[in-house]
Motif scaffolding. Sequence first.
Motif, PDB file in Angstrom:
ATOM      1  N   UNK A  33       0.863  -1.177   0.000  1.00 40.11           N
ATOM      2  CA  UNK A  33       0.000   0.000   0.000  1.00 40.11           C
ATOM      3  C   UNK A  33       0.901   1.229   0.000  1.00 40.11           C
ATOM      4  N   UNK A  34       0.463   2.271  -0.670  1.00 36.81           N
ATOM      5  CA  UNK A  34       1.202   3.522  -0.710  1.00 36.81           C
ATOM      6  C   UNK A  34       0.310   4.651  -0.226  1.00 36.81           C
ATOM      7  N   UNK A  35       0.878   5.480   0.611  1.00 34.69           N
ATOM      8  CA  UNK A  35       0.164   6.629   1.160  1.00 34.69           C
ATOM      9  C   UNK A  35       0.953   7.896   0.852  1.00 34.69           C
ATOM     10  N   UNK A  36       0.270   8.904   0.388  1.00 31.46           N
ATOM     11  CA  UNK A  36       0.856  10.246   0.266  1.00 31.46           C
ATOM     12  C   UNK A  36       0.480  11.025   1.524  1.00 31.46           C
ATOM     13  N   UNK A  37       1.499  11.577   2.150  1.00 29.53           N
ATOM     14  CA  UNK A  37       1.346  12.345   3.384  1.00 29.53           C
ATOM     15  C   UNK A  37       1.898  13.738   3.137  1.00 29.53           C
ATOM     16  N   UNK A  42       4.325  24.050  10.887  1.00 29.71           N
ATOM     17  CA  UNK A  42       3.490  24.304  12.043  1.00 29.71           C
ATOM     18  C   UNK A  42       2.209  23.495  12.105  1.00 29.71           C
ATOM     19  N   UNK A  43       2.045  22.581  11.148  1.00 26.41           N
ATOM     20  CA  UNK A  43       0.822  21.764  11.122  1.00 26.41           C
ATOM     21  C   UNK A  43       1.168  20.286  11.275  1.00 26.41           C
ATOM     22  N   UNK A  44       0.174  19.503  11.652  1.00 24.22           N
ATOM     23  CA  UNK A  44       0.374  18.065  11.786  1.00 24.22           C
ATOM     24  C   UNK A  44       0.406  17.405  10.409  1.00 24.22           C
ATOM     25  N   UNK A  45       1.024  16.246  10.376  1.00 20.22           N
ATOM     26  CA  UNK A  45       1.023  15.463   9.139  1.00 20.22           C
ATOM     27  C   UNK A  45      -0.399  15.045   8.788  1.00 20.22           C
ATOM     28  N   UNK A  46      -0.673  15.006   7.511  1.00 24.72           N
ATOM     29  CA  UNK A  46      -1.999  14.621   7.026  1.00 24.72           C
ATOM     30  C   UNK A  46      -1.840  13.565   5.942  1.00 24.72           C
ATOM     31  N   UNK A  47      -2.443  12.425   6.143  1.00 22.17           N
ATOM     32  CA  UNK A  47      -2.476  11.406   5.105  1.00 22.17           C
ATOM     33  C   UNK A  47      -3.516  11.815   4.083  1.00 22.17           C
ATOM     34  N   UNK A  93       5.331  19.917   2.372  1.00 22.25           N
ATOM     35  CA  UNK A  93       6.208  18.867   1.878  1.00 22.25           C
ATOM     36  C   UNK A  93       5.365  17.605   1.753  1.00 22.25           C
ATOM     37  N   UNK A  94       5.447  16.993   0.587  1.00 20.91           N
ATOM     38  CA  UNK A  94       4.664  15.792   0.309  1.00 20.91           C
ATOM     39  C   UNK A  94       5.600  14.580   0.349  1.00 20.91           C
ATOM     40  N   UNK A  95       5.225  13.591   1.146  1.00 20.76           N
ATOM     41  CA  UNK A  95       5.981  12.367   1.298  1.00 20.76           C
ATOM     42  C   UNK A  95       5.146  11.200   0.784  1.00 20.76           C
ATOM     43  N   UNK A  96       5.829  10.196   0.248  1.00 23.97           N
ATOM     44  CA  UNK A  96       5.146   8.931   0.039  1.00 23.97           C
ATOM     45  C   UNK A  96       5.673   7.923   1.044  1.00 23.97           C
ATOM     46  N   UNK A 110      -8.002   1.136   1.756  1.00 26.17           N
ATOM     47  CA  UNK A 110      -6.633   1.433   2.200  1.00 26.17           C
ATOM     48  C   UNK A 110      -6.696   2.517   3.275  1.00 26.17           C
ATOM     49  N   UNK A 111      -5.762   2.459   4.184  1.00 23.59           N
ATOM     50  CA  UNK A 111      -5.781   3.337   5.340  1.00 23.59           C
ATOM     51  C   UNK A 111      -4.911   4.565   5.138  1.00 23.59           C
ATOM     52  N   UNK A 112      -5.415   5.718   5.581  1.00 22.52           N
ATOM     53  CA  UNK A 112      -4.634   6.958   5.511  1.00 22.52           C
ATOM     54  C   UNK A 112      -3.945   7.277   6.845  1.00 22.52           C
ATOM     55  N   UNK A 113      -3.883   6.287   7.726  1.00 21.51           N
ATOM     56  CA  UNK A 113      -3.202   6.490   9.016  1.00 21.51           C
ATOM     57  C   UNK A 113      -1.705   6.336   8.815  1.00 21.51           C
ATOM     58  N   UNK A 114      -0.982   7.457   8.798  1.00 19.23           N
ATOM     59  CA  UNK A 114       0.409   7.425   8.362  1.00 19.23           C
ATOM     60  C   UNK A 114       1.304   6.645   9.325  1.00 19.23           C
TER      61      UNK A 114
END
Length: 130
Positions: A33-37, A42-47, A93-96, A110-114
């Motif tokens: 599974x792949x998630x973009x976060x 100053x903000x929390x990570x978001x899946x 910043x976008x992470x996979x 699929x889960x967006x819980x990073x």
Amino acid sequence: QLQLVESGGGLVHPGGSLRLSCAASGFTLDSYSILWVRQAPGKEREGVSCISSSGGSTNYADSVKGRFTISRDNDKNTVYLQINSLKPEDTAVYYCAAGTPDITTVQAMCSRTWERYDFWGQGTQVTVSS
């Protein structure tokens, strides 16, 4: 060495588009599974969006539904995030991130819980500004 490499970020005007890529090296993505976060200062990570290993399940945060599209090409060992109608609040910043076996919710999406994803890339900066 297992590695995820993001690319495709940049500076765009509001309303513009970008396509982000997440390429794997040292392993094949077809069982992950792949998630973009994303994370803004100053903000929390978001899946924001995930896709199952087969591509049969996708999941989007409400903040990006209708504007972001996730897809994968397992032959190219790459996952994409098409971002349209960009807004200043998309600046981040976008992470996979990759996880196996498939990271799913109780509804079998699929889960967006990073926190559940194991391997992360270094990120690519997306800046939306006029």
